[in-house]
Design a protein around this motif. Structure first.
Motif, PDB file in Angstrom:
ATOM      1  N   ALA A  16       1.809   4.872   3.035  1.00  0.00           N
ATOM      2  CA  ALA A  16       1.331   6.234   3.181  1.00  0.00           C
ATOM      3  C   ALA A  16       2.138   7.312   2.405  1.00  0.00           C
ATOM      4  O   ALA A  16       1.646   8.441   2.587  1.00  0.00           O
ATOM      5  N   LEU A  18       3.376   9.470  -0.836  1.00  0.00           N
ATOM      6  CA  LEU A  18       2.481  10.229  -1.728  1.00  0.00           C
ATOM      7  C   LEU A  18       2.515   9.895  -3.125  1.00  0.00           C
ATOM      8  O   LEU A  18       1.579  10.601  -3.809  1.00  0.00           O
ATOM      9  N   GLY A  19       3.417   9.191  -3.586  1.00  0.00           N
ATOM     10  CA  GLY A  19       3.375   8.739  -4.854  1.00  0.00           C
ATOM     11  C   GLY A  19       3.462   9.732  -6.065  1.00  0.00           C
ATOM     12  O   GLY A  19       3.014   9.728  -7.064  1.00  0.00           O
ATOM     13  N   THR A  20       4.460  10.499  -5.657  1.00  0.00           N
ATOM     14  CA  THR A  20       4.675  11.724  -6.651  1.00  0.00           C
ATOM     15  C   THR A  20       5.193  11.517  -8.238  1.00  0.00           C
ATOM     16  O   THR A  20       4.951  11.888  -9.094  1.00  0.00           O
ATOM     17  N   ARG A  21       5.697  10.303  -7.931  1.00  0.00           N
ATOM     18  CA  ARG A  21       6.204   9.884  -9.460  1.00  0.00           C
ATOM     19  C   ARG A  21       5.166   9.340 -10.220  1.00  0.00           C
ATOM     20  O   ARG A  21       5.517   9.321 -11.569  1.00  0.00           O
ATOM     21  N   LYS A  31      -1.068   4.947  -5.213  1.00  0.00           N
ATOM     22  CA  LYS A  31      -0.473   4.132  -6.222  1.00  0.00           C
ATOM     23  C   LYS A  31      -0.682   2.775  -6.078  1.00  0.00           C
ATOM     24  O   LYS A  31      -0.589   1.974  -6.912  1.00  0.00           O
ATOM     25  N   GLU A  32      -1.155   2.365  -4.601  1.00  0.00           N
ATOM     26  CA  GLU A  32      -1.142   0.907  -4.611  1.00  0.00           C
ATOM     27  C   GLU A  32      -2.327   0.371  -5.170  1.00  0.00           C
ATOM     28  O   GLU A  32      -2.656  -0.651  -5.166  1.00  0.00           O
ATOM     29  N   GLN A 108      -0.533   6.982   9.460  1.00  0.00           N
ATOM     30  CA  GLN A 108       0.754   7.901   9.705  1.00  0.00           C
ATOM     31  C   GLN A 108       0.298   9.164   9.225  1.00  0.00           C
ATOM     32  O   GLN A 108       0.224   9.664   8.092  1.00  0.00           O
ATOM     33  N   PRO A 111       3.661  12.090   6.098  1.00  0.00           N
ATOM     34  CA  PRO A 111       4.453  11.163   5.506  1.00  0.00           C
ATOM     35  C   PRO A 111       6.052  11.435   5.975  1.00  0.00           C
ATOM     36  O   PRO A 111       6.840  11.935   5.186  1.00  0.00           O
ATOM     37  N   GLY A 113       8.611   9.396   6.133  1.00  0.00           N
ATOM     38  CA  GLY A 113       9.628   8.391   5.699  1.00  0.00           C
ATOM     39  C   GLY A 113       9.140   6.883   5.970  1.00  0.00           C
ATOM     40  O   GLY A 113       8.298   6.714   6.867  1.00  0.00           O
ATOM     41  N   LEU A 114       9.689   6.210   5.304  1.00  0.00           N
ATOM     42  CA  LEU A 114       9.642   4.744   5.629  1.00  0.00           C
ATOM     43  C   LEU A 114       9.885   4.281   6.836  1.00  0.00           C
ATOM     44  O   LEU A 114       9.137   3.491   7.359  1.00  0.00           O
ATOM     45  N   ALA A 117       6.987   5.105   8.973  1.00  0.00           N
ATOM     46  CA  ALA A 117       5.882   4.300   8.850  1.00  0.00           C
ATOM     47  C   ALA A 117       5.899   3.118   9.516  1.00  0.00           C
ATOM     48  O   ALA A 117       4.849   2.296   9.894  1.00  0.00           O
ATOM     49  N   LEU A 134       6.975  -3.552   0.625  1.00  0.00           N
ATOM     50  CA  LEU A 134       6.693  -2.548  -0.241  1.00  0.00           C
ATOM     51  C   LEU A 134       5.951  -2.914  -1.268  1.00  0.00           C
ATOM     52  O   LEU A 134       6.515  -3.651  -2.306  1.00  0.00           O
ATOM     53  N   ASP A 136       5.027  -1.705  -3.823  1.00  0.00           N
ATOM     54  CA  ASP A 136       5.274  -1.125  -5.334  1.00  0.00           C
ATOM     55  C   ASP A 136       6.320  -2.457  -5.930  1.00  0.00           C
ATOM     56  O   ASP A 136       6.173  -2.326  -7.146  1.00  0.00           O
TER      57      ASP A 136
HETATM   58  P1  UTP Z   1       8.665   5.625  -1.910  1.00  0.00           P
HETATM   59  O1  UTP Z   1      10.033   5.982  -1.764  1.00  0.00           O
HETATM   60  O2  UTP Z   1       8.310   4.915  -3.246  1.00  0.00           O
HETATM   61  O3  UTP Z   1       7.846   6.990  -1.978  1.00  0.00           O
HETATM   62  O4  UTP Z   1       8.209   4.911  -0.604  1.00  0.00           O
HETATM   63  P2  UTP Z   1       6.460   7.584  -2.098  1.00  0.00           P
HETATM   64  O5  UTP Z   1       6.359   8.856  -1.477  1.00  0.00           O
HETATM   65  O6  UTP Z   1       5.308   6.561  -1.940  1.00  0.00           O
HETATM   66  O7  UTP Z   1       6.485   7.602  -3.834  1.00  0.00           O
HETATM   67  P3  UTP Z   1       7.246   8.897  -4.825  1.00  0.00           P
HETATM   68  O8  UTP Z   1       8.520   8.640  -4.508  1.00  0.00           O
HETATM   69  O9  UTP Z   1       6.793  10.094  -4.143  1.00  0.00           O
HETATM   70  O10 UTP Z   1       6.842   8.498  -6.238  1.00  0.00           O
HETATM   71  C1  UTP Z   1       8.455   3.484  -0.388  1.00  0.00           C
HETATM   72  C2  UTP Z   1       7.386   3.009   0.369  1.00  0.00           C
HETATM   73  O11 UTP Z   1       7.272   3.716   1.684  1.00  0.00           O
HETATM   74  C3  UTP Z   1       6.017   4.122   1.862  1.00  0.00           C
HETATM   75  C4  UTP Z   1       5.345   4.194   0.386  1.00  0.00           C
HETATM   76  O12 UTP Z   1       3.869   4.250   0.193  1.00  0.00           O
HETATM   77  C5  UTP Z   1       6.060   3.162  -0.207  1.00  0.00           C
HETATM   78  O13 UTP Z   1       5.372   1.937  -0.192  1.00  0.00           O
HETATM   79  N1  UTP Z   1       6.068   5.323   2.584  1.00  0.00           N
HETATM   80  C6  UTP Z   1       6.925   6.180   2.181  1.00  0.00           C
HETATM   81  C7  UTP Z   1       5.237   5.566   3.695  1.00  0.00           C
HETATM   82  O14 UTP Z   1       4.393   4.422   4.148  1.00  0.00           O
HETATM   83  N2  UTP Z   1       5.316   6.861   4.497  1.00  0.00           N
HETATM   84  C8  UTP Z   1       6.098   7.600   4.276  1.00  0.00           C
HETATM   85  O15 UTP Z   1       6.434   8.732   4.857  1.00  0.00           O
HETATM   86  C9  UTP Z   1       7.036   7.443   3.063  1.00  0.00           C
END
Ligand code: UTP
Length: 302
Positions: A16, A18-21, A31-32, A108, A111, A113-114, A117, A134, A136
Motif C-alpha cells: 500500500a 506510494l512508491g515515490t522513489r 510499483k509491485e 490500508q 499509508p 507505515g509498514l 500495514a 516486502l 520490493d
Molecule cells: P517503502 O519504504 O518501500 O515505501 O515501504 P513506499 O512508500 O512503498 O515507497 P517509496 O519509499 O515512497 O518509494 C516498504 C513496504 O511497505 C509497504 C510498501 O508497499 C512496501 O512494500 N507499505 C509502506 C505499506 O503497505 N503501507 C505503508 O503505509 C507504507
C-alpha cells in the motif's frame, strides 16, 4: 506449543506504499506491478512463498492498486482466447499462479507505515505465526529465502527477521539490529537480537546488519504494534513494534543465503532486470551478446 508449531501457512504482502522513489512510473501503476523480464515484481515474492510451502497470500492494498488484484484473478476472456488458439503453454503459465494460491486483500485506508500495514491484516492472519514479504526485495536463493527462514523459525520458535550486511554508507536507509553476543552459537547466520533501531544515523548504527524484506512474526506483534506510536513522519514503523515486542520475548535475525535486489529504487530495479534476464535460458545468450556490443561498456573501466 501445538501440533502446528513451526509451520507457517500465511504470507502478508504489504503493497500500500506510494512508491515515490519510482515516480512517474508509479503514478497510476503500483510499483509491485513493474515488470522484471516478463513477470511483475510481486509475482517473484508470491512464487517464493508458494515454493516455501505457504499458499495463503494476504495482500495489503491502497488506492490505485487494482492491477494487483486483476493480476492474481482468473482472466476468463484471456483464458478462452488462448484455449481456442491452442496456446496451451501460455495458458498453463497464466493459470498456474492463480491456481496455486488463495489470495485475500485488505485495504490500508491511508499509508500510515509498514507497521500499520501489518496491523490491518490481524483479522485475516488470526492467532498464528505468519510471514511478511516486502515484494520490493526480490531474492534469488536456493532453498528459497522464506523457506530458509521457516526452517530457522522451527528451531528457535520465535520471530525471525531477515538481515543482510550492508555498506556503512547505506545503513541509514534500513532498520538495523544489534546482536546479543552472549547468545552462543544458534546455527549458521542466526543471531539473537539485543536491540533494533529504524534508520539510525551512520555513527549511531549498532552494526552493519540491516533488516531486509522478509519476516516471520508471531501474533503477539499485533498488540505491540497497537502500543507503538507514530514516528516524526506520522508512520507506525514495524521496527518500532518489534522493539516493543523484544521486551517480552527473544527475537532472532537470520542472514539469508542468496542474492537480494531492492527493486524499489531505480538502480536496484535495473540491476535486477539484467540479473534475471541473464538467468533465463531463452534470453541469456542474445542478451549477453547485446550487452557486450554496447560501445559504452567496452570503453568503460571495470
Ligand atoms: P517503502 O519504504 O518501500 O515505501 O515501504 P513506499 O512508500 O512503498 O515507497 P517509496 O519509499 O515512497 O518509494 C516498504 C513496504 O511497505 C509497504 C510498501 O508497499 C512496501 O512494500 N507499505 C509502506 C505499506 O503497505 N503501507 C505503508 O503505509 C507504507
Amino acid at each position: 506449543m501445538g501440533a502446528m508449531s513451526g509451520t507457517i501457512r500465511k504470507a502478508v504482502f504489504p503493497a500500500a506504499g506510494l512508491g515515490t522513489r519510482f515516480l512517474p512510473a508509479t503514478k497510476a501503476q503500483p510499483k509491485e506491478m513493474l515488470v522484471l523480464v516478463d513477470k511483475p515484481v510481486i509475482q517473484y515474492g508470491v512464487e517464493e512463498a508458494v515454493q516455501s510451502g505457504v499458499d495463503n497470500i494476504v495482500i495489503v492494498t491502497g488506492r490505485g492498486k487494482n492491477a494487483i488484484e486483476d493480476h492474481f484473478d482468473v482472466a476468463v476472456e484471456l483464458e478462452s482466447y488462448l484455449e481456442q488458439r491452442g496456446k496451451t503453454a501460455l495458458l498453463e503459465e497464466i493459470r498456474k499462479i492463480t491456481r496455486l494460491i488463495n489470495v485475500s486483500y485488505v485495504r490500508q485506508g491511508e499509508p500510515l507505515g509498514l507497521g500499520h500495514a501489518v496491523l490491518v491484516t490481524q483479522n485475516l492472519v488470526g492467532n498464528e505465526p505468519f510471514a511478511v514479504i516486502l515484494g520490493d526485495d526480490v531474492i534469488d536463493a536456493n532453498p528459497p529465502a522464506l523457506k530458509q527462514m521457516i526452517d530457522v523459525f522451527a528451531r528457535v520458535d520465535g520471530p525471525v527477521l531477515a538481515v543482510e550486511r550492508v555498506p556503512h554508507e547505506d545503513i541509514s536507509s534500513y532498520g538495523v539490529v544489534k546482536v546479543d553476543e552472549s547468545a552462543g552459537n544458534l546455527g549458521r547466520g542466526v543471531h539473537r537480537i539485543a536491540d533494533l533501531v529504524e534508520k539510525p544515523r551512520r555513527e549511531d548504527a549498532p552494526s552493519n546488519l540491516a533488516i531486509i524484506g522478509r519476516y516471520i512474526l508471531t501474533p503477539d506483534i499485533f498488540d505491540s504494534l497497537r502500543a507503538t506510536t507514530s514516528d516524526r513522519t506520522g508512520e507506525i514503523q514495524l521496527t518500532n513494534g518489534l522493539r516493543h515486542l523484544l521486551r517480552s520475548r527473544p527475537i532472532y535475525a537470520y542472514e539469508i543465503d542468496g542474492v537480494r535486489h531492492d527493486t524499489g529504487n531505480k538502480l536496484g530495479f535495473l540491476k535486477a532486470l539484467v540479473y534475471f534476464a541473464l538467468k533465463r535460458p531463452d534470453l541469456a545468450e542474445p542478451f549477453r551478446k547485446y550487452l557486450e556490443s554496447l560501445p559504452t561498456l567496452s570503453t568503460s573501466s571495470r
